[in-house]
Scaffold this motif. Structure first.
Motif, mmCIF file in Angstrom:
data_model
loop_
_atom_site.group_PDB
_atom_site.id
_atom_site.type_symbol
_atom_site.label_atom_id
_atom_site.label_comp_id
_atom_site.label_asym_id
_atom_site.label_seq_id
_atom_site.Cartn_x
_atom_site.Cartn_y
_atom_site.Cartn_z
ATOM 1 N N ASP A 119 0.844 -1.192 0.000
ATOM 2 C CA ASP A 119 0.000 0.000 0.000
ATOM 3 C C ASP A 119 0.885 1.250 0.000
ATOM 4 O OD1 ASP A 119 -3.039 0.856 0.646
ATOM 5 O OD2 ASP A 119 -1.658 2.207 1.683
ATOM 6 N N ILE A 120 0.605 2.182 -0.926
ATOM 7 C CA ILE A 120 1.363 3.430 -0.992
ATOM 8 C C ILE A 120 0.975 4.308 0.192
ATOM 9 C CG2 ILE A 120 1.874 5.487 -2.357
ATOM 10 C CD1 ILE A 120 1.151 3.881 -4.857
ATOM 11 N N ASP A 121 1.977 4.764 0.941
ATOM 12 C CA ASP A 121 1.718 5.567 2.134
ATOM 13 C C ASP A 121 1.279 6.989 1.754
ATOM 14 O OD1 ASP A 121 2.501 3.458 3.791
ATOM 15 O OD2 ASP A 121 4.615 4.062 3.692
ATOM 16 N N HIS A 132 -5.372 14.651 -9.048
ATOM 17 C CA HIS A 132 -5.540 13.230 -9.354
ATOM 18 C C HIS A 132 -4.654 12.771 -10.503
ATOM 19 C CE1 HIS A 132 -8.822 12.268 -6.574
ATOM 20 N NE2 HIS A 132 -9.246 13.502 -6.794
ATOM 21 N N GLN A 133 -4.297 13.665 -11.416
ATOM 22 C CA GLN A 133 -3.380 13.266 -12.491
ATOM 23 C C GLN A 133 -2.010 12.918 -11.922
ATOM 24 O OE1 GLN A 133 -3.373 16.323 -15.502
ATOM 25 N NE2 GLN A 133 -5.262 15.554 -16.425
ATOM 26 N N ALA A 134 -1.581 13.671 -10.916
ATOM 27 C CA ALA A 134 -0.318 13.334 -10.244
ATOM 28 C C ALA A 134 -0.450 11.989 -9.537
ATOM 29 C CB ALA A 134 0.054 14.423 -9.249
ATOM 30 N N GLY A 135 -1.600 11.764 -8.920
ATOM 31 C CA GLY A 135 -1.819 10.473 -8.273
ATOM 32 C C GLY A 135 -1.776 9.333 -9.265
ATOM 33 N N ASP A 136 -2.378 9.519 -10.440
ATOM 34 C CA ASP A 136 -2.334 8.477 -11.472
ATOM 35 C C ASP A 136 -0.901 8.217 -11.918
ATOM 36 O OD1 ASP A 136 -5.049 8.278 -11.337
ATOM 37 O OD2 ASP A 136 -5.455 9.371 -13.198
ATOM 38 N N ARG A 140 1.257 4.685 -11.791
ATOM 39 C CA ARG A 140 1.950 4.090 -12.943
ATOM 40 C C ARG A 140 3.433 3.889 -12.648
ATOM 41 N NH1 ARG A 140 -1.884 7.298 -16.124
ATOM 42 N NH2 ARG A 140 -0.554 9.124 -15.849
ATOM 43 N N THR A 141 4.041 4.872 -11.990
ATOM 44 C CA THR A 141 5.479 4.771 -11.684
ATOM 45 C C THR A 141 5.745 3.649 -10.682
ATOM 46 O OG1 THR A 141 5.754 7.149 -12.070
ATOM 47 C CG2 THR A 141 7.480 6.029 -10.809
ATOM 48 N N VAL A 142 4.907 3.543 -9.659
ATOM 49 C CA VAL A 142 5.077 2.479 -8.671
ATOM 50 C C VAL A 142 4.856 1.111 -9.307
ATOM 51 C CG1 VAL A 142 4.094 1.456 -6.580
ATOM 52 C CG2 VAL A 142 4.534 3.912 -6.678
ATOM 53 N N GLY A 161 -7.400 0.785 -5.734
ATOM 54 C CA GLY A 161 -6.923 2.056 -5.203
ATOM 55 C C GLY A 161 -5.414 2.175 -5.317
ATOM 56 N N GLU A 162 -4.759 2.468 -4.184
ATOM 57 C CA GLU A 162 -3.296 2.583 -4.172
ATOM 58 C C GLU A 162 -2.638 1.313 -3.644
ATOM 59 O OE1 GLU A 162 -4.708 4.508 -0.254
ATOM 60 O OE2 GLU A 162 -5.432 4.142 -2.287
#
Length: 301
Positions: A119-121, A132-136, A140-142, A161-162
């Motif tokens: 899970d991403i902290d 949300h674009q930064a979150g997307d 993708r990077t993770v 989710g994450e």
């Protein structure tokens, strides 16, 4: 996402309809000529000749059109199945894939399967601060980082989710602990660029071992409880569930990733610290032994 039927399928349908209409029209003309000029039947050998040729050609055309139509339908079905099993944002398998593989793991041969939930902290902070674009982009990077942390035999999916999930075979607790630690460190070292901002994230990991007597849903629940403990203890940590309770885990000695990759002959004896169970009862500490063959003369500090 489903797409419209392909051009080959459409052309196949048009060809089949056109050929069918042509055959009907040609045979209708022949019947009209025969009914109005019965005495000319013997002189119309050419009509029967060309009718036979046209009918044969039409049959071949209909067969080819049907074949193309079936191929188009098959390709569309395969794409629908692929879309149903794939997360559109990351390109990873989705929860359906994970549950299918979990059922195989708990009902198949007796092998040491482990489920890792990642899970991403503080992911909500990324969305709230940068959008949300930064979150997307972080997701993708993770996911790309995780692809480089798994083997071909591992099953990597986006759980929702994450959260991501990995179903992997490991022969020992030390092996899965090393794997989880490698994932945690690599994600912490990953840089995600969005517009003019460089984002860094960490992750928490909970893992549990699959057992033949343990349903797939119970295995997920155990790993999720371990993940909950890791996040509650401050995040950027690993925790595991041993079937009776959860505990934080960390290795006090590690072999660097580079040595692990290039030096397959060093004996590493990481001290594995096991915290108390969630019910407060203590665990006995133990030492795990992992042996790696190394052809390099580089030292390890």
């Amino acid at each position: 996402m489903m797409r419209e039927p392909g051009r080959a399928s459409q052309l196949g349908n048009w060809a089949m309809h056109l050929t069918t209409s042509g055959v009907i029209a040609w045979m209708g003309l022949a019947l009209i000529l025969v009914s109005h000029h019965p005495k000319c039947v013997e002189d119309l050998g050419w009509l029967w000749y060309y009718t036979g040729i046209f009918g044969l050609t039409a049959g071949v055309g209909l067969s080819e059109a049907q074949r193309r139509r079936e191929l188009g339908q098959r390709a569309l079905l395969e794409e629908c199945v692929r879309d149903a099993l794939t997360d559109p944002l990351t390109g990873l398998g989705n929860r359906r894939v994970l549950h299918t593989e979990l059922e195989r793991a708990v009902t198949g041969p007796s092998e040491a399967y482990w489920l890792l939930l990642i899970d991403i902290d503080n992911f909500k902070d990324v969305n709230d601060t940068h959008g949300h674009q930064a979150g997307d982009q972080v997701l993708r990077t993770v996911s790309d980082t995780l692809r480089n942390c798994v083997r071909s035999s591992d099953v990597l999916t986006r759980f929702g989710g994450e959260e991501f999930a990995i179903l992997a075979r490991h022969s020992s607790f030390a092996s899965v602990l090393r794997h989880a630690g490698q994932i945690r460190h690599r994600i912490a070292a990953t840089r995600c660029r969005h517009c003019n901002v460089v984002l860094r994230v960490t992750c928490s990991i909970g893992f549990s071992r699959a057992e033949a007597s343990l349903p797939a849903t119970a295995l997920v629940e155990q790993a999720d409880q371990a993940l909950y403990l890791a996040k509650g203890a401050g995040r950027n940590r690993c925790a595991w569930h041993d079937g009776t309770g959860t505990a934080l885990v960390h290795a006090t000695a590690r072999i660097p990733d580079l040595v692990a990759q290039t030096c397959p002959s060093i004996t590493d004896r990481p001290q594995v610290s096991i915290g108390d169970r969630i019910d407060g009862t203590a665990r006995d500490p133990f030492e795990s032994l992992q042996r790696v063959e190394c052809s390099s003369t580089a030292g390890v500090s």
